[in-house]
Design a protein around this motif. Structure first.
Motif, PDB file in Angstrom:
ATOM      1  N   VAL A  32      30.306  60.254 -23.283  1.00 43.87           N
ATOM      2  CA  VAL A  32      30.371  61.336 -22.286  1.00 43.87           C
ATOM      3  C   VAL A  32      31.683  62.128 -22.380  1.00 43.87           C
ATOM      4  CG1 VAL A  32      28.745  60.232 -20.681  1.00 43.87           C
ATOM      5  CG2 VAL A  32      31.190  59.789 -20.417  1.00 43.87           C
ATOM      6  N   ARG A  33      32.366  61.967 -23.515  1.00 43.00           N
ATOM      7  CA  ARG A  33      33.571  62.746 -23.825  1.00 43.00           C
ATOM      8  C   ARG A  33      34.694  62.585 -22.780  1.00 43.00           C
ATOM      9  NH1 ARG A  33      31.292  62.373 -27.949  1.00 43.00           N
ATOM     10  NH2 ARG A  33      30.874  64.021 -29.444  1.00 43.00           N
ATOM     11  N   LEU A  34      34.855  61.377 -22.259  1.00 47.08           N
ATOM     12  CA  LEU A  34      35.931  61.144 -21.295  1.00 47.08           C
ATOM     13  C   LEU A  34      36.891  60.058 -21.776  1.00 47.08           C
ATOM     14  CD1 LEU A  34      33.986  61.334 -17.896  1.00 47.08           C
ATOM     15  CD2 LEU A  34      35.633  63.000 -18.774  1.00 47.08           C
ATOM     16  N   GLU A  35      36.834  59.761 -23.067  1.00 45.34           N
ATOM     17  CA  GLU A  35      37.673  58.704 -23.636  1.00 45.34           C
ATOM     18  C   GLU A  35      39.160  58.958 -23.366  1.00 45.34           C
ATOM     19  OE1 GLU A  35      37.353  58.653 -27.794  1.00 45.34           O
ATOM     20  OE2 GLU A  35      37.805  56.518 -27.995  1.00 45.34           O
ATOM     21  N   GLN A  36      39.567  60.221 -23.505  1.00 43.20           N
ATOM     22  CA  GLN A  36      40.983  60.562 -23.326  1.00 43.20           C
ATOM     23  C   GLN A  36      41.405  60.494 -21.854  1.00 43.20           C
ATOM     24  OE1 GLN A  36      42.612  60.975 -26.104  1.00 43.20           O
ATOM     25  NE2 GLN A  36      40.715  61.004 -27.304  1.00 43.20           N
ATOM     26  N   LYS A  37      40.429  60.442 -20.960  1.00 44.32           N
ATOM     27  CA  LYS A  37      40.745  60.471 -19.529  1.00 44.32           C
ATOM     28  C   LYS A  37      40.469  59.132 -18.867  1.00 44.32           C
ATOM     29  CE  LYS A  37      40.797  65.268 -19.170  1.00 44.32           C
ATOM     30  NZ  LYS A  37      40.878  66.401 -18.302  1.00 44.32           N
ATOM     31  N   ALA A  38      40.348  58.086 -19.664  1.00 46.56           N
ATOM     32  CA  ALA A  38      39.965  56.756 -19.147  1.00 46.56           C
ATOM     33  C   ALA A  38      40.826  56.319 -17.966  1.00 46.56           C
ATOM     34  CB  ALA A  38      40.031  55.727 -20.267  1.00 46.56           C
ATOM     35  N   ASN A  39      42.126  56.608 -18.014  1.00 49.19           N
ATOM     36  CA  ASN A  39      43.025  56.103 -16.967  1.00 49.19           C
ATOM     37  C   ASN A  39      43.302  57.091 -15.852  1.00 49.19           C
ATOM     38  OD1 ASN A  39      43.344  53.577 -18.219  1.00 49.19           O
ATOM     39  ND2 ASN A  39      44.729  54.539 -19.716  1.00 49.19           N
ATOM     40  N   GLU A  40      42.665  58.235 -15.924  1.00 47.90           N
ATOM     41  CA  GLU A  40      42.869  59.249 -14.890  1.00 47.90           C
ATOM     42  C   GLU A  40      42.117  58.864 -13.601  1.00 47.90           C
ATOM     43  OE1 GLU A  40      42.594  63.991 -15.262  1.00 47.90           O
ATOM     44  OE2 GLU A  40      43.749  62.803 -16.699  1.00 47.90           O
TER      45      GLU A  40
END
Ligand SMILES: Nc1ncnc2c1ncn2[C@@H]1O[C@H](COP(=O)(O)OP(=O)(O)O)[C@@H](O)[C@H]1O
Ligand SMILES: [Mg+2]
Length: 252
Positions: free
Chosen positions: A134-142
């Motif tokens: 779902v293209r949220l890998e870079q935002k995992a910790n947000e």
């Protein structure tokens, strides 16, 4: 090929209004399908009937050949039907990663004595795979509340995927999105459908979305299926043109 989902003469009456009026619908395993129709035509009610949120006034719902019409909602969801609602319902104060982890956590609690490092590792890998999808890998910790509206919708699709469904129901997943986010969502849904071998049923009233998703289309009008076919086919149908593609979006 056996149908994954089938409805026979499905009906729902609310007082004097018949919201779903004799719907015979079938969806194959692994199929991606769009349902379109103006507002108030019974699309969401159809999803409510399939998931067991409400019970029909007539007809049946079959899933993997089994009559699930009278099963309670949690039993239907355990069978592998997951749903994303029109309004996102994420846990805003938790991180993106934690939101996707919730279904894994409840899964593991049942066998808590046996939860070892290898299982934790396995869930971690699966959570990261879903976030990539779902293209949220870079935002995992947000923190989830900090995501854009579109990203919140993608997170909710990720949460639905964490339940490992065989059938995913998406109700207007691009509602309130920017054009760019809408395009990205089309790509995302196509990718999930291709990568994960699950069936996806997506409600949309935005016609350009339906063109771009390139799936078979079911048209609902006044609680009934009035046409099914490719985008090109439904576009040619006279009734569809009049009620849907014609002058703006006439409500039902
Ligand atoms: N719980 C309910 N009680 C009474 N009427 C309802 C209920 N849910 C939906 N309806 C009515 O059923 C019709 C179909 O609604 P809905 O399924 O939400 O349409 P759509 O999703 O296609 O916009 C509408 O006229 C709506 O007002
Ligand atoms: Mg709706």
């Amino acid at each position: 090929m056996e149908n994954l989902l089938e409805t026979k003469n499905l009906r729902k009456r609310f007082g004097g209004l018949v919201a779903v009026d004799g719907v015979n619908f079938s969806l194959s395993r692994g199929e991606l399908r769009s349902i379109i129709g103006p507002n108030g035509c019974g699309k969401t009610t159809f999803f409510n009937l399939v998931t067991g949120k409400i019970k029909p006034t007539g007809g049946q719902v079959y899933y993997e050949g089994e009559d699930i019409t009278n099963l309670p909602i949690h039993r239907i969801s355990q069978k592998g039907i997951a749903r994303k609602f029109q309004v996102p319902s994420i846990f805003g104060t938790m991180s993106v990663y934690e939101n996707v982890r919730v279904p894994f956590f409840s899964d593991q609690k049942r066998h808590s004595m046996f939860v070892g490092r290898s299982i934790q590792r396995e869930s971690h890998d699966q959570i990261m795979a879903i976030l990539r999808e779902v293209r949220l890998e870079q935002k995992a910790n947000e923190i989830s509340d900090h995501l854009s509206h579109g990203e919140k919708q993608w997170l909710e699709i990720g949460m639905a995927l964490a339940n490992k469904p065989n059938l995913l129901l998406l109700d207007e997943p691009t509602g309130g999105m920017t054009l760019g986010e809408t395009r990205a969502t089309v790509g995302l849904i196509k990718r999930i459908s291709a990568d994960l071998n699950i069936s996806i049923l997506v409600i949309e009233h935005d016609i350009s979305f339906v063109r771009e998703i390139e799936s078979k289309v079911t048209v609902m009008y006044k609680g009934q299926i009035i046409h099914e076919g490719t985008f090109e086919e439904i576009q040619k149908d006279k009734t569809v043109r009049e009620i849907y593609l014609g002058r703006g979006h006439k409500p039902c």
